[in-house]
Design a protein around this motif. Structure first.
Motif, PDB file in Angstrom:
ATOM      1  N   PHE A  97       0.721  -1.061   0.162  1.00  0.00           N
ATOM      2  CA  PHE A  97       0.107   0.149   0.123  1.00  0.00           C
ATOM      3  C   PHE A  97       0.998   1.319  -0.047  1.00  0.00           C
ATOM      4  CE2 PHE A  97      -3.036   2.966   2.404  1.00  0.00           C
ATOM      5  CZ  PHE A  97      -3.584   3.176   1.239  1.00  0.00           C
ATOM      6  N   SER A  98       0.527   2.403  -0.669  1.00  0.00           N
ATOM      7  CA  SER A  98       1.357   3.290  -0.877  1.00  0.00           C
ATOM      8  C   SER A  98       1.583   3.952   0.206  1.00  0.00           C
ATOM      9  CB  SER A  98       0.606   4.460  -2.020  1.00  0.00           C
ATOM     10  OG  SER A  98      -0.774   4.501  -1.544  1.00  0.00           O
ATOM     11  N   ASP A  99       0.420   4.040   1.421  1.00  0.00           N
ATOM     12  CA  ASP A  99       0.704   4.823   2.604  1.00  0.00           C
ATOM     13  C   ASP A  99       0.335   3.917   3.921  1.00  0.00           C
ATOM     14  OD1 ASP A  99       0.362   8.024   1.685  1.00  0.00           O
ATOM     15  OD2 ASP A  99      -0.648   6.769   0.250  1.00  0.00           O
ATOM     16  N   PRO A 100       1.197   3.327   4.139  1.00  0.00           N
ATOM     17  CA  PRO A 100       1.247   2.278   5.295  1.00  0.00           C
ATOM     18  C   PRO A 100       1.274   3.080   6.497  1.00  0.00           C
ATOM     19  CG  PRO A 100       3.173   1.842   4.218  1.00  0.00           C
ATOM     20  CD  PRO A 100       2.439   2.874   3.630  1.00  0.00           C
TER      21      PRO A 100
ATOM     22  N   TYR B 275      -6.779  -1.131   4.329  1.00  0.00           N
ATOM     23  CA  TYR B 275      -8.184  -1.439   3.745  1.00  0.00           C
ATOM     24  C   TYR B 275      -8.500  -1.008   2.258  1.00  0.00           C
ATOM     25  CZ  TYR B 275     -13.264  -1.974   3.583  1.00  0.00           C
ATOM     26  OH  TYR B 275     -14.501  -2.394   3.319  1.00  0.00           O
ATOM     27  N   ASN B 276      -7.968  -0.008   1.948  1.00  0.00           N
ATOM     28  CA  ASN B 276      -8.331   0.910   0.735  1.00  0.00           C
ATOM     29  C   ASN B 276      -8.044   0.059  -0.390  1.00  0.00           C
ATOM     30  OD1 ASN B 276      -9.325   3.243  -0.606  1.00  0.00           O
ATOM     31  ND2 ASN B 276      -7.397   3.383  -1.554  1.00  0.00           N
ATOM     32  N   PRO B 277      -7.013  -0.770  -0.718  1.00  0.00           N
ATOM     33  CA  PRO B 277      -6.734  -1.724  -1.699  1.00  0.00           C
ATOM     34  C   PRO B 277      -7.840  -2.795  -1.913  1.00  0.00           C
ATOM     35  CG  PRO B 277      -4.489  -1.378  -1.025  1.00  0.00           C
ATOM     36  CD  PRO B 277      -5.699  -0.661  -0.008  1.00  0.00           C
TER      37      PRO B 277
ATOM     38  N   TYR C 101     -11.069  -2.341  -0.431  1.00  0.00           N
ATOM     39  CA  TYR C 101     -12.079  -1.758  -0.869  1.00  0.00           C
ATOM     40  C   TYR C 101     -12.389  -1.497  -1.958  1.00  0.00           C
ATOM     41  CZ  TYR C 101     -15.799   2.205  -0.230  1.00  0.00           C
ATOM     42  OH  TYR C 101     -16.955   2.825  -0.125  1.00  0.00           O
ATOM     43  N   ILE C 102     -11.391  -1.052  -2.802  1.00  0.00           N
ATOM     44  CA  ILE C 102     -11.565  -0.722  -4.294  1.00  0.00           C
ATOM     45  C   ILE C 102     -11.574  -1.902  -5.180  1.00  0.00           C
ATOM     46  CG2 ILE C 102     -10.189   0.171  -6.030  1.00  0.00           C
ATOM     47  CD1 ILE C 102     -11.418   2.329  -4.183  1.00  0.00           C
TER      48      ILE C 102
ATOM     49  N   ASP D 232      -5.855  -1.011   9.602  1.00  0.00           N
ATOM     50  CA  ASP D 232      -6.612   0.511   9.808  1.00  0.00           C
ATOM     51  C   ASP D 232      -8.041   0.089   9.871  1.00  0.00           C
ATOM     52  OD1 ASP D 232      -6.794  -0.472   7.192  1.00  0.00           O
ATOM     53  OD2 ASP D 232      -6.626   1.811   6.219  1.00  0.00           O
ATOM     54  N   LEU D 233      -8.447  -1.252  10.148  1.00  0.00           N
ATOM     55  CA  LEU D 233      -9.930  -1.683  10.545  1.00  0.00           C
ATOM     56  C   LEU D 233     -10.126  -2.078  11.932  1.00  0.00           C
ATOM     57  CD1 LEU D 233     -11.242  -3.587   7.461  1.00  0.00           C
ATOM     58  CD2 LEU D 233     -11.685  -1.294   8.139  1.00  0.00           C
TER      59      LEU D 233
END
Lengths: 405, 281
Positions: free
Chosen positions: B58-61, B107-109, B111-112, B134-135
């Motif tokens: 992930f770009s922003d861990p 989570y973002n990847p 979620y996308i 981050d969940l």
């Protein structure tokens, strides 16, 4: 749009505005977030807290900021009466101080003895360093290395104010990386540290807390317009990066159905080029920095850096309440390119004798597009949320003029 | 309680029967490139890894330190995606049907990718558990419910800041094992005092019967052995990822032998906690 009875009730108890907002943070941070929420909930209901806030607003920040009728620009556009909310006249030159005063009062109330903050353009960093100087609290500002190069005057200001500026080299060295680094600091210093977030984003309760502090802008506008014109404004216009100045102006008016509300994002080189900071008009919902909101990202969910002439709008996300207001249609969101903002910057300077920051120059560029088509009794308020001193070198460079710093 | 029907449950039951703690290793999928990453992954069980954690880049861990962020960015630069991460697990399962694989990330990847598609594809690939940093329990249900319905364990982080009021909220949804973050800080920075870790684990065990893996700050076989004396498993990540970072040429390509060097440290770590890893050269 689906009409709601109120647009001002959010967020819910868990910090959600519809599907947006929330608390998407590592477990290590959860107890801190819950502690901030508890402290803010108590402070919010304490008249003494607000008395101190408003006293600082008056005597230190210099509020209320004037609501100024921009006569020459109004004549130039030939339509709506254009008013500027002069938040650029605040101490430190932008709306950011409204929020940092509020948060430092909360930090003191919580007994915290160290403050951290992130900054992009440096305006929030300066505002945070300022209140820390005022209250004699050690302050560490995280700032991307790329931004430190672009914004050296603000870096020097923060240092003069006694803050430690920590360069962030991780990632791409911009605002989002500074925010990552500040969160990491917070995780490692849980006992004594308060994190002053600079915009209406981040984990709950930050989006609503920052909004509540910035709402002083819209509340003043309502009173001042009543005094000036004997009625409410017909429209509100503000620029949006994270969206705190806009939310501060908009929120008190969300339930006034007859007030048209417009947020202006940074389209950079143009949405179609992919080089922009328009999270709503050019991004999609995702999760970053503690909240679900519209983000600039790849097909694989990796966050991408935005581009804008204005470092203050250069953030890949936006406050979650804006995402909600975008989806339900209460607020119109548009975008303005670098070029349009630069033109508005020069126009305002020449015609009103006000050098705007490049951020509100975006809002003004949209005002320039629509004011002429509106009736002459239409009352429009644009938030002049920052002054342009910090941007003169950037503008000189873009205009091909050499100025020695 | 561990579930004997899952790979994670079986592995912890076997460790208990052997009377030793397990070694959990973390590497990022696709770091520094897909081929090297595959070589490392496929070699981990032989080197003595009892549970394999695979980072989804992930770009922003934001909860990780510089070492793991850099590993994510190396993988992304080489074109790693969540889809390719799942394919990597599928390939691994063709060679190993016993070693539990836990995906760790943000989570973002997911979620996308789409939660339902992700859960279905992860299950098909042979993923056993998820750690989504981050969940927290407050936000987890949208992924937790479908994942548990698909039989995928959900591993939660607990921290020194998780007090007796917070722990029940966390372990309520936990399965597989519980991950104890031994320091208040980010990955790969400092190390915890063993007495503090022991006290924290006793506190957590009052709230759950699940095995507890301890991570953050474990770099050497000696530290792993120390943690293994109080925990059910020791997690090592940054120290492994650092080996990759130290063995790149100026163009960012892996030097010859990087996988062997990494696996050699894994077997030393396994030996440190009394594991069964074969000695890798």
């Amino acid at each position: 749009m689906t009409k709601l009875n109120t647009y001002r009730a959010g967020p819910d108890e868990a910090g959600h505005f519809g599907i947006y907002g929330g608390r998407f943070v590592a477990e290590t941070l959860m107890p801190l977030i819950l502690e901030v929420e508890k402290a803010y909930t108590e402070a919010k209901d304490d008249p003494a807290f607000w008395d101190e806030f408003h006293s600082q607003m008056k005597h230190y920040v210099g509020r209320p900021s004037p609501l100024y009728f921009a006569r020459r620009l109004t004549e130039h556009f030939g339509g709506a009466k254009v008013y500027f909310k002069r938040d650029e006249l605040n101490h430190t030159g932008a709306h950011k101080i409204n929020n940092t005063i509020g948060q430092i009062l909360l930090a003191r109330r919580m007994g915290k003895t160290r403050v951290i903050a992130e900054t992009g353009a440096g305006q929030h960093g300066v505002a945070a360093a300022t209140v820390c100087a005022l209250f004699d609290i050690p302050c560490v500002i995280y700032m991307g290395e790329t931004d430190i190069e672009r914004q050296s005057p603000n870096v020097f200001r923060m240092k003069l104010l006694g803050a430690e500026v920590m360069p962030v080299t991780a990632g791409t060295g911009t605002l989002k990386d500074a925010m990552n680094e500040a969160l990491r600091d917070w995780v490692a210093n849980v006992d004594d540290t308060f994190y002053i977030i600079g915009t209406v984003a981040g984990p709950h309760p930050y989006p609503s807390m920052v909004r509540d502090f910035q709402a002083v802008i819209g509340n003043e506008v309502r009173e001042q317009m009543q005094e000036a014109e004997g009625r409410k404004p017909d429209s509100l216009v503000a620029c949006i990066g994270g969206g705190s100045n806009a939310m501060g102006l908009f929120h008190p008016f969300l339930d006034d159905e007859d007030v048209r509300i417009i947020g202006v994002e940074a389209a950079g080189h143009g949405i179609e080029t992919g080089e922009h900071c328009a999270s709503l008009t050019g991004g999609k919902p995702g999760v970053l920095h503690g909240n679900r909101t519209y983000l600039l990202q790849t097909e694989d969910g990796q966050i991408i850096d935005g581009h804008s002439i204005s470092a203050g709008l250069d953030y890949p996300g936006i406050g979650p309440e804006h995402s909600w207001l975008f989806d339900n249609g209460r607020v119109e969101y548009v975008s303005v390119t670098d070029k349009e903002a630069l033109d508005a910057f020069q126009l305002c300077t020449k015609m009103e004798g006000i050098i705007p920051a490049l951020e509100p120059a975006h809002a003004l560029a949209h005002v320039a597009k629509i004011a002429g088509g509106l009736p002459k009794d239409h009352l429009m308020v644009m938030n002049m949320c920052g002054r342009g001193d910090k941007d003169v070198f950037t503008v000189a460079r873009l205009l091909g003029i050499e100025v020695s710093e | 309680m561990t579930n004997p029907a899952t790979r994670i449950g079986k592995r912890f039951a076997a460790l208990k029967a052997e009377g030793r703690a397990g070694l959990v290793t973390f590497v990022t999928a696709g770091d520094p490139d897909l081929e090297t990453s595959r070589e490392i992954l496929f070699g981990l069980p032989g080197a003595g890894a009892d549970v394999i954690e695979i980072g989804m880049p992930f770009s922003d861990p934001m909860a990780d330190g510089p070492a793991i962020q850099a590993s994510s960015l190396r993988a992304l630069k080489d074109g790693m995606t969540l889809k390719k991460t799942l394919e990597l697990v599928t390939g691994f399962r063709d060679t190993d049907d016993d070693t539990p694989v836990v995906l760790m990330g943000y989570y973002n990847p997911i979620y996308i990718y789409g939660v339902d598609d992700f859960v279905a594809d992860a299950r098909k690939a042979g993923v056993d558990g998820l750690i989504i940093v981050d969940l927290p329990p407050e936000e987890v249900d949208e992924l937790w419910k479908p994942a548990r319905a698909a039989g995928i364990d959900f591993i939660f982080l607990t921290a020194p800041t998780s007090d007796d009021a917070r722990l029940p909220v966390i372990v309520e949804r936990a399965s597989g094992f519980v991950y104890y973050v031994s320091i208040t800080g980010i990955t790969g920075t400092r190390s915890a005092d063993i007495a503090d870790v022991g006290a924290a684990l006793r506190r957590i065990r009052k709230h759950t019967e699940l095995p507890i893996a301890v991570g953050f700050g474990i770099r050497t076989p000696e530290q792993a052995a120390e943690i293994a004396s109080v925990a059910d498993a020791a997690v090592v990540g940054s120290a492994l990822v650092d080996i990759i970072a130290a063995n790149l040429d100026p163009g960012g390509r892996p030097k010859e032998g990087v996988a062997e060097k990494l696996l050699a440290l894994v077997s030393d770590l396994a030996a440190g906690i009394g594991g069964a890893g074969e000695k890798v050269a």
